[in-house]
Design a protein around this motif. Sequence first.
Motif, PDB file in Angstrom:
ATOM      1  N   GLY A   1      -4.987  -9.490  -7.016  1.00 17.57           N
ATOM      2  CA  GLY A   1      -6.265  -9.147  -7.637  1.00 17.57           C
ATOM      3  C   GLY A   1      -6.417  -7.648  -7.798  1.00 17.57           C
ATOM      4  N   THR A   2      -7.631  -7.233  -8.036  1.00 22.04           N
ATOM      5  CA  THR A   2      -7.955  -5.833  -8.284  1.00 22.04           C
ATOM      6  C   THR A   2      -7.453  -4.941  -7.148  1.00 22.04           C
ATOM      7  N   GLN A   3      -6.837  -3.820  -7.521  1.00 17.02           N
ATOM      8  CA  GLN A   3      -6.286  -2.871  -6.559  1.00 17.02           C
ATOM      9  C   GLN A   3      -6.664  -1.456  -7.009  1.00 17.02           C
ATOM     10  N   SER A   4      -6.695  -0.538  -6.079  1.00 13.39           N
ATOM     11  CA  SER A   4      -6.880   0.873  -6.432  1.00 13.39           C
ATOM     12  C   SER A   4      -5.492   1.498  -6.610  1.00 13.39           C
ATOM     13  N   PRO A   5      -5.400   2.609  -7.340  1.00 13.43           N
ATOM     14  CA  PRO A   5      -4.111   3.287  -7.461  1.00 13.43           C
ATOM     15  C   PRO A   5      -3.515   3.659  -6.101  1.00 13.43           C
TER      16      PRO A   5
ATOM     17  N   LEU B   1     -11.442   0.088 -13.940  1.00 11.68           N
ATOM     18  CA  LEU B   1     -12.862  -0.181 -13.734  1.00 11.68           C
ATOM     19  C   LEU B   1     -13.442   0.869 -12.796  1.00 11.68           C
ATOM     20  N   ARG B   2     -14.540   1.460 -13.186  1.00 10.24           N
ATOM     21  CA  ARG B   2     -15.210   2.455 -12.347  1.00 10.24           C
ATOM     22  C   ARG B   2     -16.524   1.885 -11.843  1.00 10.24           C
ATOM     23  N   GLY B   3     -16.928   2.343 -10.683  1.00 11.00           N
ATOM     24  CA  GLY B   3     -18.263   2.055 -10.202  1.00 11.00           C
ATOM     25  C   GLY B   3     -18.442   0.758  -9.449  1.00 11.00           C
ATOM     26  N   GLU B   4     -17.375   0.037  -9.187  1.00  8.93           N
ATOM     27  CA  GLU B   4     -17.542  -1.181  -8.401  1.00  8.93           C
ATOM     28  C   GLU B   4     -17.580  -0.883  -6.909  1.00  8.93           C
ATOM     29  N   ARG B   5     -17.177   0.291  -6.553  1.00  4.30           N
ATOM     30  CA  ARG B   5     -17.249   0.712  -5.152  1.00  4.30           C
ATOM     31  C   ARG B   5     -18.345   1.762  -5.031  1.00  4.30           C
ATOM     32  N   GLN B   6     -18.638   2.195  -3.841  1.00  4.03           N
ATOM     33  CA  GLN B   6     -19.736   3.144  -3.620  1.00  4.03           C
ATOM     34  C   GLN B   6     -19.507   4.482  -4.324  1.00  4.03           C
ATOM     35  N   ASP B   7     -18.285   4.953  -4.361  1.00  2.00           N
ATOM     36  CA  ASP B   7     -17.971   6.242  -4.955  1.00  2.00           C
ATOM     37  C   ASP B   7     -17.544   6.040  -6.419  1.00  2.00           C
ATOM     38  N   GLN B   8     -18.314   6.596  -7.357  1.00  7.20           N
ATOM     39  CA  GLN B   8     -18.043   6.432  -8.788  1.00  7.20           C
ATOM     40  C   GLN B   8     -16.708   7.042  -9.221  1.00  7.20           C
TER      41      GLN B   8
ATOM     42  N   LEU C   1     -13.925   6.605  -7.704  1.00  3.36           N
ATOM     43  CA  LEU C   1     -12.848   5.669  -7.403  1.00  3.36           C
ATOM     44  C   LEU C   1     -12.654   4.692  -8.554  1.00  3.36           C
ATOM     45  N   VAL C   2     -11.399   4.390  -8.813  1.00  6.84           N
ATOM     46  CA  VAL C   2     -11.033   3.507  -9.915  1.00  6.84           C
ATOM     47  C   VAL C   2     -10.373   2.264  -9.335  1.00  6.84           C
ATOM     48  N   ASN C   3     -10.711   1.125  -9.891  1.00  4.09           N
ATOM     49  CA  ASN C   3     -10.025  -0.127  -9.570  1.00  4.09           C
ATOM     50  C   ASN C   3      -9.203  -0.549 -10.773  1.00  4.09           C
ATOM     51  N   ILE C   4      -8.062  -1.107 -10.513  1.00  2.00           N
ATOM     52  CA  ILE C   4      -7.174  -1.547 -11.579  1.00  2.00           C
ATOM     53  C   ILE C   4      -7.164  -3.068 -11.591  1.00  2.00           C
ATOM     54  N   THR C   5      -7.335  -3.635 -12.762  1.00  7.94           N
ATOM     55  CA  THR C   5      -7.277  -5.082 -12.908  1.00  7.94           C
ATOM     56  C   THR C   5      -6.483  -5.414 -14.160  1.00  7.94           C
ATOM     57  N   ILE C   6      -5.941  -6.574 -14.176  1.00 10.35           N
ATOM     58  CA  ILE C   6      -5.168  -7.037 -15.316  1.00 10.35           C
ATOM     59  C   ILE C   6      -6.145  -7.530 -16.385  1.00 10.35           C
ATOM     60  N   THR C   7      -5.835  -7.304 -17.656  1.00  9.74           N
ATOM     61  CA  THR C   7      -6.711  -7.780 -18.726  1.00  9.74           C
ATOM     62  C   THR C   7      -6.577  -9.291 -18.865  1.00  9.74           C
ATOM     63  N   GLU C   8      -7.574  -9.917 -19.463  1.00 15.95           N
ATOM     64  CA  GLU C   8      -7.520 -11.371 -19.658  1.00 15.95           C
ATOM     65  C   GLU C   8      -6.321 -11.767 -20.505  1.00 15.95           C
ATOM     66  N   TRP C   9      -6.055 -10.997 -21.559  1.00 17.60           N
ATOM     67  CA  TRP C   9      -4.906 -11.287 -22.416  1.00 17.60           C
ATOM     68  C   TRP C   9      -3.608 -11.198 -21.627  1.00 17.60           C
ATOM     69  N   GLU C  10      -3.500 -10.164 -20.808  1.00 20.64           N
ATOM     70  CA  GLU C  10      -2.280  -9.988 -20.021  1.00 20.64           C
ATOM     71  C   GLU C  10      -2.161 -11.055 -18.953  1.00 20.64           C
ATOM     72  N   GLU C  11      -3.286 -11.483 -18.387  1.00 16.73           N
ATOM     73  CA  GLU C  11      -3.239 -12.550 -17.388  1.00 16.73           C
ATOM     74  C   GLU C  11      -2.661 -13.821 -18.008  1.00 16.73           C
ATOM     75  N   HIS C  12      -3.084 -14.128 -19.223  1.00 15.91           N
ATOM     76  CA  HIS C  12      -2.528 -15.290 -19.917  1.00 15.91           C
ATOM     77  C   HIS C  12      -1.036 -15.090 -20.179  1.00 15.91           C
ATOM     78  N   ARG C  13      -0.677 -13.903 -20.646  1.00 18.38           N
ATOM     79  CA  ARG C  13       0.732 -13.611 -20.941  1.00 18.38           C
ATOM     80  C   ARG C  13       1.583 -13.697 -19.686  1.00 18.38           C
ATOM     81  N   GLN C  14       1.066 -13.179 -18.566  1.00 18.55           N
ATOM     82  CA  GLN C  14       1.801 -13.236 -17.307  1.00 18.55           C
ATOM     83  C   GLN C  14       1.987 -14.684 -16.845  1.00 18.55           C
TER      84      GLN C  14
END
Length: 113
Positions: A42-46, A76-83, A85-98
């Motif tokens: 799932g979502t991970q930070s760099p 994705l920005r702003g899902e954690r307390q510190d704006q 910080l960036v979270n990385i997630t796979i796109t829906e299109w890429e999830e299907h492709r994977q």
Amino acid sequence: MDYLSQWYIEYRSVSSNLNAICHKHDISLEQFLYLERLVMEGTQSPSELAMVFKISSPIVTRKLNVLQDKKMIEKLRGERQDQRLVNITITEWEEHRQSTAVPTLGRSFLGQQ
């Protein structure tokens, strides 16, 4: 030939085969491993990815930028307390492709069609 030399030759062969298979899907083996991690965990930070792959955060960021340019991941920005910080997630299109590419890559590597 000593064991280390033999191991290295076999490693290079496997690595070369995996890269060839991945390139058929327009990704590198390294990119596939990042995407696989995001699919599995799932979502991970760099910084979390940097710890997993044992490389520096700036290098991870450069690699992630390539995947973002290919529209395979989203930052994705702003899902954690510190704006900052960036979270990385796979796109829906890429999830299907994977979901279709992973079995294909496995079969290709094993010599099955």
